[in-house]
Design a protein around this motif. Structure first.
Motif, PDB file in Angstrom:
ATOM      1  N   THR A   1       0.839  -1.203   0.000  1.00 21.91           N
ATOM      2  CA  THR A   1       0.000   0.000   0.000  1.00 21.91           C
ATOM      3  C   THR A   1       0.870   1.248   0.000  1.00 21.91           C
ATOM      4  O   THR A   1       0.647   2.180  -0.781  1.00 21.91           O
ATOM      5  N   TYR A   2       1.881   1.258   0.868  1.00 27.00           N
ATOM      6  CA  TYR A   2       2.756   2.424   0.954  1.00 27.00           C
ATOM      7  C   TYR A   2       3.641   2.546  -0.287  1.00 27.00           C
ATOM      8  O   TYR A   2       3.844   3.650  -0.807  1.00 27.00           O
ATOM      9  N   ILE A   3       4.127   1.421  -0.783  1.00 29.49           N
ATOM     10  CA  ILE A   3       4.980   1.442  -1.981  1.00 29.49           C
ATOM     11  C   ILE A   3       4.219   2.014  -3.173  1.00 29.49           C
ATOM     12  O   ILE A   3       4.718   2.890  -3.896  1.00 29.49           O
ATOM     13  N   SER A   4       3.002   1.535  -3.387  1.00 32.53           N
ATOM     14  CA  SER A   4       2.228   2.024  -4.538  1.00 32.53           C
ATOM     15  C   SER A   4       1.760   3.460  -4.311  1.00 32.53           C
ATOM     16  O   SER A   4       1.628   4.230  -5.261  1.00 32.53           O
ATOM     17  N   ALA A   5       1.529   3.838  -3.054  1.00 39.06           N
ATOM     18  CA  ALA A   5       1.148   5.223  -2.756  1.00 39.06           C
ATOM     19  C   ALA A   5       2.257   6.182  -3.178  1.00 39.06           C
ATOM     20  O   ALA A   5       1.996   7.245  -3.762  1.00 39.06           O
ATOM     21  N   LYS A   6       3.499   5.801  -2.898  1.00 38.10           N
ATOM     22  CA  LYS A   6       4.626   6.635  -3.316  1.00 38.10           C
ATOM     23  C   LYS A   6       4.718   6.722  -4.836  1.00 38.10           C
ATOM     24  O   LYS A   6       5.011   7.786  -5.397  1.00 38.10           O
ATOM     25  N   LYS A   7       4.455   5.606  -5.518  1.00 37.53           N
ATOM     26  CA  LYS A   7       4.486   5.617  -6.989  1.00 37.53           C
ATOM     27  C   LYS A   7       3.399   6.526  -7.549  1.00 37.53           C
ATOM     28  O   LYS A   7       3.633   7.274  -8.514  1.00 37.53           O
ATOM     29  N   LEU A   8       2.208   6.471  -6.953  1.00 33.28           N
ATOM     30  CA  LEU A   8       1.129   7.349  -7.404  1.00 33.28           C
ATOM     31  C   LEU A   8       1.503   8.812  -7.196  1.00 33.28           C
ATOM     32  O   LEU A   8       1.307   9.647  -8.084  1.00 33.28           O
ATOM     33  N   PHE A   9       2.055   9.120  -6.028  1.00 37.94           N
ATOM     34  CA  PHE A   9       2.401  10.515  -5.757  1.00 37.94           C
ATOM     35  C   PHE A   9       3.531  10.993  -6.665  1.00 37.94           C
ATOM     36  O   PHE A   9       3.515  12.132  -7.136  1.00 37.94           O
ATOM     37  N   ASP A  10       4.499  10.133  -6.927  1.00 40.17           N
ATOM     38  CA  ASP A  10       5.586  10.504  -7.843  1.00 40.17           C
ATOM     39  C   ASP A  10       5.053  10.778  -9.247  1.00 40.17           C
ATOM     40  O   ASP A  10       5.631  11.575  -9.990  1.00 40.17           O
ATOM     41  N   SER A  11       3.930  10.138  -9.595  1.00 40.96           N
ATOM     42  CA  SER A  11       3.332  10.323 -10.915  1.00 40.96           C
ATOM     43  C   SER A  11       2.439  11.554 -10.982  1.00 40.96           C
ATOM     44  O   SER A  11       2.169  12.073 -12.072  1.00 40.96           O
ATOM     45  N   ALA A  12       1.950  12.005  -9.830  1.00 39.44           N
ATOM     46  CA  ALA A  12       1.005  13.121  -9.804  1.00 39.44           C
ATOM     47  C   ALA A  12       1.677  14.406 -10.276  1.00 39.44           C
ATOM     48  O   ALA A  12       2.812  14.701  -9.896  1.00 39.44           O
ATOM     49  N   THR A  13       0.969  15.174 -11.093  1.00 38.42           N
ATOM     50  CA  THR A  13       1.546  16.405 -11.649  1.00 38.42           C
ATOM     51  C   THR A  13       0.797  17.665 -11.215  1.00 38.42           C
ATOM     52  O   THR A  13       1.311  18.764 -11.403  1.00 38.42           O
ATOM     53  N   HIS A  14      -0.398  17.515 -10.658  1.00 37.47           N
ATOM     54  CA  HIS A  14      -1.147  18.704 -10.242  1.00 37.47           C
ATOM     55  C   HIS A  14      -0.521  19.302  -8.983  1.00 37.47           C
ATOM     56  O   HIS A  14      -0.142  18.574  -8.061  1.00 37.47           O
ATOM     57  N   SER A  15      -0.429  20.632  -8.939  1.00 39.05           N
ATOM     58  CA  SER A  15       0.249  21.292  -7.819  1.00 39.05           C
ATOM     59  C   SER A  15      -0.496  21.129  -6.495  1.00 39.05           C
ATOM     60  O   SER A  15       0.101  21.307  -5.421  1.00 39.05           O
ATOM     61  N   ASN A  16      -1.782  20.786  -6.538  1.00 30.82           N
ATOM     62  CA  ASN A  16      -2.541  20.602  -5.297  1.00 30.82           C
ATOM     63  C   ASN A  16      -2.492  19.165  -4.768  1.00 30.82           C
ATOM     64  O   ASN A  16      -3.075  18.881  -3.720  1.00 30.82           O
ATOM     65  N   SER A  17      -1.819  18.288  -5.478  1.00 25.04           N
ATOM     66  CA  SER A  17      -1.718  16.906  -5.011  1.00 25.04           C
ATOM     67  C   SER A  17      -0.875  16.853  -3.732  1.00 25.04           C
ATOM     68  O   SER A  17       0.058  17.636  -3.549  1.00 25.04           O
ATOM     69  N   LYS A  18      -1.208  15.911  -2.868  1.00 26.49           N
ATOM     70  CA  LYS A  18      -0.603  15.869  -1.539  1.00 26.49           C
ATOM     71  C   LYS A  18      -0.458  14.425  -1.077  1.00 26.49           C
ATOM     72  O   LYS A  18      -1.322  13.589  -1.368  1.00 26.49           O
ATOM     73  N   PHE A  19       0.624  14.153  -0.351  1.00 30.84           N
ATOM     74  CA  PHE A  19       0.867  12.816   0.193  1.00 30.84           C
ATOM     75  C   PHE A  19       1.006  12.927   1.704  1.00 30.84           C
ATOM     76  O   PHE A  19       1.856  13.668   2.204  1.00 30.84           O
ATOM     77  N   ILE A  20       0.180  12.196   2.437  1.00 29.80           N
ATOM     78  CA  ILE A  20       0.254  12.158   3.895  1.00 29.80           C
ATOM     79  C   ILE A  20       0.662  10.753   4.314  1.00 29.80           C
ATOM     80  O   ILE A  20      -0.012   9.781   3.965  1.00 29.80           O
ATOM     81  N   SER A  21       1.748  10.647   5.057  1.00 33.21           N
ATOM     82  CA  SER A  21       2.205   9.331   5.503  1.00 33.21           C
ATOM     83  C   SER A  21       2.240   9.266   7.023  1.00 33.21           C
ATOM     84  O   SER A  21       2.416  10.281   7.707  1.00 33.21           O
ATOM     85  N   TYR A  22       2.041   8.053   7.522  1.00 30.86           N
ATOM     86  CA  TYR A  22       2.043   7.802   8.961  1.00 30.86           C
ATOM     87  C   TYR A  22       3.034   6.691   9.283  1.00 30.86           C
ATOM     88  O   TYR A  22       3.242   5.777   8.493  1.00 30.86           O
ATOM     89  N   LYS A  23       3.610   6.765  10.451  1.00 35.51           N
ATOM     90  CA  LYS A  23       4.342   5.625  10.979  1.00 35.51           C
ATOM     91  C   LYS A  23       3.331   4.547  11.355  1.00 35.51           C
ATOM     92  O   LYS A  23       2.178   4.823  11.645  1.00 35.51           O
ATOM     93  N   GLY A  24       3.782   3.295  11.344  1.00 39.27           N
ATOM     94  CA  GLY A  24       2.885   2.209  11.724  1.00 39.27           C
ATOM     95  C   GLY A  24       2.348   1.469  10.524  1.00 39.27           C
ATOM     96  O   GLY A  24       2.755   1.705   9.379  1.00 39.27           O
ATOM     97  N   ALA A  25       1.411   0.558  10.771  1.00 40.08           N
ATOM     98  CA  ALA A  25       0.886  -0.320   9.716  1.00 40.08           C
ATOM     99  C   ALA A  25      -0.633  -0.243   9.592  1.00 40.08           C
ATOM    100  O   ALA A  25      -1.240  -1.093   8.941  1.00 40.08           O
ATOM    101  N   GLU A  26      -1.255   0.772  10.191  1.00 38.00           N
ATOM    102  CA  GLU A  26      -2.716   0.882  10.117  1.00 38.00           C
ATOM    103  C   GLU A  26      -3.169   1.005   8.665  1.00 38.00           C
ATOM    104  O   GLU A  26      -2.528   1.682   7.850  1.00 38.00           O
ATOM    105  N   HIS A  27      -4.300   0.370   8.371  1.00 37.45           N
ATOM    106  CA  HIS A  27      -4.800   0.317   7.003  1.00 37.45           C
ATOM    107  C   HIS A  27      -6.198   0.927   6.933  1.00 37.45           C
ATOM    108  O   HIS A  27      -7.167   0.354   7.446  1.00 37.45           O
ATOM    109  N   GLY A  28      -6.295   2.100   6.342  1.00 41.70           N
ATOM    110  CA  GLY A  28      -7.599   2.714   6.152  1.00 41.70           C
ATOM    111  C   GLY A  28      -8.232   3.198   7.439  1.00 41.70           C
ATOM    112  O   GLY A  28      -7.653   3.984   8.199  1.00 41.70           O
TER     113      GLY A  28
END
Length: 246
Positions: A197-224
């Motif tokens: 989940t985290y690996i693909s989230a980083k790939k999605l964010f690296d692909s995002a081009t809109h200036s309002n796109s945002k990535f929020i990450s947390y320590k831990g393994a909680e899912h959703g």
């Protein structure tokens, strides 16, 4: 004088209730299946809406707080139970029964269930489109398995913003996002120890081009959904970001 006071309290109570409780909807698909949804109607006339798609170990109720917050912000919100989940179940489509099947039968039953989701989700989108009008703006939240449905929807219908909430995507879905959705404002949320989940989230964010796109990450393994309990401000943060995009 006392009667006026009572009337005032009653009017306030009615208004407060209308802002806090969802309308229970029944949406009927082309194959006559009954989908259940909660509709959080904006407290004012609105041309903006959010479609909320739950994770596959939960149901539409996970978005109750977000739906209420959005309605108070003047944004319609619809939380849909996927076919086979929550209140959208019958003898043929029931996730509990699928999970009880032998492993060699489970995958076929799962595919037979989930193949209906894109058209079911489109039904929810069309309901919101009717509410917002032809110039309305609609965003979509996809938690976990709901993220793939968000991508399919956004590729086929105008989508003003996207939220991926602990939503792992396979390489094909990441390519689909990169090809046609990267310039859509996107909020991505994931915990660092939540595997792919985290690996693909980083790939999605690296692909995002809109200036309002945002990535929020947390320590831990909680899912959703458990992240809402870990960070009591997260639901408000999602609502604030969506409000800025719509």
């Amino acid at each position: 004088m006392k009667d006026y006071k009572k009337l005032g309290v009653l009017i306030f109570s009615l208004y407060f209730s209308s802002a806090l409780y969802a309308q229970e909807l029944t949406l009927t698909t082309q194959d006559k299946f009954t989908l259940k949804a909660d509709f959080f109607e904006s407290t004012i006339t609105s041309h903006n809406a959010v479609l909320m798609l739950h994770q596959c170990n939960h149901n539409k109720n996970m978005y109750e707080s977000i739906g209420n917050m959005l309605s108070r912000q003047g944004i319609h919100a619809l939380s849909l139970d996927f076919r086979g989940f929550g209140e959208s179940k019958n003898q043929q489509y029931n996730i509990e029964k699928i999970r009880d099947l032998p492993e060699n039968s489970r995958r076929a039953a799962w595919l037979n269930l989930s193949k209906h989701w894109p058209s079911d989700v489109a039904l929810g989108y069309n309901f919101l489109k009717h509410k917002t009008g032809k110039n309305g703006q609609i965003a979509v939240i996809g938690a976990s398995c709901g993220g793939a449905q968000a991508i399919s929807l956004a590729q086929s219908a105008p989508t003003s913003a996207m939220v991926f909430f602990s939503s792992a995507q396979n390489d094909d879905n990441i390519r689909r996002y990169q090809t046609s959705l990267a310039n859509t404002p996107t909020l991505i949320i994931a915990a660092e120890q939540d595997g792919n989940t985290y690996i693909s989230a980083k790939k999605l964010f690296d692909s995002a081009t809109h200036s309002n796109s945002k990535f929020i990450s947390y320590k831990g393994a909680e899912h959703g959904y458990p992240l809402f309990k870990k960070d009591l401000n997260l639901e408000q943060l999602i609502v604030s970001w969506l409000t800025q995009q719509l």
